[in-house]
Motif scaffolding. Structure first.
Motif, mmCIF file in Angstrom:
data_model
loop_
_atom_site.group_PDB
_atom_site.id
_atom_site.type_symbol
_atom_site.label_atom_id
_atom_site.label_comp_id
_atom_site.label_asym_id
_atom_site.label_seq_id
_atom_site.Cartn_x
_atom_site.Cartn_y
_atom_site.Cartn_z
ATOM 1 N N LEU A 35 0.980 -1.193 -0.017
ATOM 2 C CA LEU A 35 -0.052 0.111 0.126
ATOM 3 C C LEU A 35 0.982 1.331 0.024
ATOM 4 O O LEU A 35 0.402 2.124 -0.654
ATOM 5 N N ASP A 36 1.989 1.231 0.624
ATOM 6 C CA ASP A 36 2.968 2.333 0.633
ATOM 7 C C ASP A 36 3.618 2.454 -0.936
ATOM 8 O O ASP A 36 3.764 3.856 -0.975
ATOM 9 N N VAL A 37 3.661 1.652 -1.734
ATOM 10 C CA VAL A 37 3.943 1.943 -3.041
ATOM 11 C C VAL A 37 3.078 2.681 -3.712
ATOM 12 O O VAL A 37 3.264 3.627 -4.313
ATOM 13 N N ILE A 38 1.616 2.273 -3.416
ATOM 14 C CA ILE A 38 0.613 3.180 -4.220
ATOM 15 C C ILE A 38 0.836 4.375 -3.591
ATOM 16 O O ILE A 38 0.641 5.511 -4.314
ATOM 17 N N ALA A 39 0.769 4.776 -2.314
ATOM 18 C CA ALA A 39 0.906 6.078 -1.865
ATOM 19 C C ALA A 39 2.128 6.684 -2.155
ATOM 20 O O ALA A 39 2.151 8.049 -2.512
ATOM 21 N N PHE A 40 3.188 5.949 -2.438
ATOM 22 C CA PHE A 40 4.125 6.689 -2.966
ATOM 23 C C PHE A 40 4.402 7.330 -4.543
ATOM 24 O O PHE A 40 4.694 8.259 -4.547
ATOM 25 N N LEU A 41 3.573 6.521 -5.164
ATOM 26 C CA LEU A 41 3.306 6.757 -6.635
ATOM 27 C C LEU A 41 2.386 8.005 -6.480
ATOM 28 O O LEU A 41 2.719 9.067 -7.298
ATOM 29 N N ALA A 42 1.630 8.119 -5.566
ATOM 30 C CA ALA A 42 0.362 9.240 -5.727
ATOM 31 C C ALA A 42 1.139 10.712 -5.043
ATOM 32 O O ALA A 42 1.005 11.747 -5.789
ATOM 33 N N ASP A 43 2.235 10.422 -4.332
ATOM 34 C CA ASP A 43 3.092 11.552 -3.973
ATOM 35 C C ASP A 43 3.904 12.353 -5.034
ATOM 36 O O ASP A 43 3.981 13.097 -5.190
ATOM 37 N N VAL A 44 4.475 11.140 -5.719
ATOM 38 C CA VAL A 44 5.223 11.601 -6.976
ATOM 39 C C VAL A 44 4.398 12.415 -8.040
ATOM 40 O O VAL A 44 4.645 13.330 -8.479
ATOM 41 N N VAL A 45 3.093 11.661 -8.352
ATOM 42 C CA VAL A 45 2.262 12.386 -9.171
ATOM 43 C C VAL A 45 1.849 13.887 -8.625
ATOM 44 O O VAL A 45 1.751 14.732 -9.279
#
Length: 88
Positions: free
Chosen positions: A38-48
């Motif tokens: 789930l942190d991977v998805i949150a990380f990608l959201a932060d990048v975007v």
């Protein structure tokens, strides 16, 4: 819609490639990587989110300011994360 999440050497995840549907259930024993996934998805959201806020903003005269240059810092660990999106 996010169709696939892929992570390589991200925290405790060695390699994960998971296709996603409209409904997913994430189960597993303690310390197996559920929260990290789930942190991977949150990380990608932060990048975007950061990429969108890092776009140059026009000045009052219509010119765009030059970006600030900072020296790169060496990464502590190399990780790769990715996401595939669908227009469905």
């Amino acid at each position: 819609m996010i169709a696939r999440v892929e992570a390589l050497s991200y925290r405790c995840l060695r390699y994960v490639r998971q296709h996603l549907g409209p409904f997913q259930v994430l189960i597993g024993p303690n310390a197996s990587g559920k929260s990290t996934f789930l942190d991977v998805i949150a990380f990608l959201a932060d990048v975007v989110r950061e990429r969108g806020s890092a776009l140059p903003q026009p000045t009052a005269l219509g010119a765009t300011p030059s970006p600030e240059v900072t020296p790169p810092t060496p990464p502590l660990q190399t990780a790769r994360v990715g996401v595939a999106c669908s227009t469905k």
